[in-house]
Design a protein around this motif. Sequence first.
Motif, PDB file in Angstrom:
ATOM      1  N   ALA A 124      -8.285  25.935  -2.046  1.00  0.00           N
ATOM      2  CA  ALA A 124      -9.243  25.854  -0.942  1.00  0.00           C
ATOM      3  C   ALA A 124      -8.645  25.025   0.188  1.00  0.00           C
ATOM      4  O   ALA A 124      -8.048  23.979  -0.049  1.00  0.00           O
ATOM      5  CB  ALA A 124     -10.553  25.225  -1.410  1.00  0.00           C
ATOM      6  N   GLY A 125      -8.823  25.515   1.403  1.00  0.00           N
ATOM      7  CA  GLY A 125      -8.443  24.740   2.575  1.00  0.00           C
ATOM      8  C   GLY A 125      -9.591  23.812   2.938  1.00  0.00           C
ATOM      9  O   GLY A 125     -10.418  23.458   2.093  1.00  0.00           O
TER      10      GLY A 125
ATOM     11  N   ARG B 254     -16.343  18.640   2.379  1.00  0.00           N
ATOM     12  CA  ARG B 254     -16.268  18.876   0.934  1.00  0.00           C
ATOM     13  C   ARG B 254     -14.806  18.880   0.533  1.00  0.00           C
ATOM     14  O   ARG B 254     -14.442  18.458  -0.562  1.00  0.00           O
ATOM     15  CB  ARG B 254     -16.880  20.236   0.567  1.00  0.00           C
ATOM     16  CG  ARG B 254     -18.325  20.193   0.265  1.00  0.00           C
ATOM     17  CD  ARG B 254     -18.513  19.470  -1.044  1.00  0.00           C
ATOM     18  NE  ARG B 254     -19.910  19.426  -1.394  1.00  0.00           N
ATOM     19  CZ  ARG B 254     -20.340  19.158  -2.595  1.00  0.00           C
ATOM     20  NH1 ARG B 254     -19.496  18.900  -3.564  1.00  0.00           N
ATOM     21  NH2 ARG B 254     -21.608  19.097  -2.841  1.00  0.00           N
ATOM     22  N   MET B 255     -13.967  19.418   1.425  1.00  0.00           N
ATOM     23  CA  MET B 255     -12.514  19.410   1.240  1.00  0.00           C
ATOM     24  C   MET B 255     -11.935  19.042   2.605  1.00  0.00           C
ATOM     25  O   MET B 255     -12.099  19.795   3.569  1.00  0.00           O
ATOM     26  CB  MET B 255     -12.006  20.776   0.793  1.00  0.00           C
ATOM     27  CG  MET B 255     -10.514  20.850   0.557  1.00  0.00           C
ATOM     28  SD  MET B 255      -9.966  19.975  -0.910  1.00  0.00           S
ATOM     29  CE  MET B 255     -10.588  21.016  -2.205  1.00  0.00           C
ATOM     30  N   CYS B 256     -11.329  17.863   2.669  1.00  0.00           N
ATOM     31  CA  CYS B 256     -10.781  17.400   3.942  1.00  0.00           C
ATOM     32  C   CYS B 256      -9.580  18.254   4.340  1.00  0.00           C
ATOM     33  O   CYS B 256      -8.854  18.759   3.473  1.00  0.00           O
ATOM     34  CB  CYS B 256     -10.334  15.946   3.825  1.00  0.00           C
ATOM     35  SG  CYS B 256     -11.715  14.804   3.651  1.00  0.00           S
ATOM     36  N   PRO B 257      -9.365  18.393   5.652  1.00  0.00           N
ATOM     37  CA  PRO B 257      -8.173  19.115   6.100  1.00  0.00           C
ATOM     38  C   PRO B 257      -6.926  18.422   5.581  1.00  0.00           C
ATOM     39  O   PRO B 257      -6.845  17.198   5.589  1.00  0.00           O
ATOM     40  CB  PRO B 257      -8.240  19.030   7.620  1.00  0.00           C
ATOM     41  CG  PRO B 257      -9.654  18.678   7.926  1.00  0.00           C
ATOM     42  CD  PRO B 257     -10.178  17.916   6.751  1.00  0.00           C
TER      43      PRO B 257
ATOM     44  N   THR C 190      -8.104  28.492   4.230  1.00  0.00           N
ATOM     45  CA  THR C 190      -8.207  29.086   2.893  1.00  0.00           C
ATOM     46  C   THR C 190      -7.737  30.517   3.039  1.00  0.00           C
ATOM     47  O   THR C 190      -8.097  31.204   4.001  1.00  0.00           O
ATOM     48  CB  THR C 190      -9.671  29.068   2.391  1.00  0.00           C
ATOM     49  OG1 THR C 190     -10.101  27.710   2.276  1.00  0.00           O
ATOM     50  CG2 THR C 190      -9.806  29.749   1.043  1.00  0.00           C
ATOM     51  N   ASP C 191      -6.944  30.990   2.098  1.00  0.00           N
ATOM     52  CA  ASP C 191      -6.494  32.382   2.133  1.00  0.00           C
ATOM     53  C   ASP C 191      -7.718  33.291   2.031  1.00  0.00           C
ATOM     54  O   ASP C 191      -8.499  33.166   1.082  1.00  0.00           O
ATOM     55  CB  ASP C 191      -5.532  32.644   0.977  1.00  0.00           C
ATOM     56  CG  ASP C 191      -5.102  34.087   0.926  1.00  0.00           C
ATOM     57  OD1 ASP C 191      -5.763  34.874   0.201  1.00  0.00           O
ATOM     58  OD2 ASP C 191      -4.128  34.447   1.607  1.00  0.00           O
TER      59      ASP C 191
END
Length: 125
Positions: A34-35, A88-91, A98-99
Amino acid sequence: MPTTALPAVPDEWDVIRVPRQLGLAAMSILGARAGAVVEDPMAGALFFFVPLGTATGWDAENTRALPGGDRVPIPPMRRTTGPGPHWRMCPGDRSWHTDPSALRAAIGDAFGPRLGDEPARDATA
């Protein structure tokens, strides 16, 4: 307390808006793939950043592609908890993206098999 910006999606990425529960399941399936992901509790959604142009052909059920010009919440980099929009997911250093193929597959897996999509069973077994 710093405020959350609602900038237009720049010409650097598109964004996929996913309902919260589906987005959390997709994040779990994606894991480290995940990105950057923003959660907006008020909208009940997660926002996945994907490569520019993804929105044009996006067709995953219960999601919405946001191309350039749409507004998305961008919290300060250190905000990783609510009550408002947060990461939720930092850069990461490598990419925000995300692909899209992996995201589409994770969303499909999160839904699970559909009635009629199950493999045929051998009646003689």
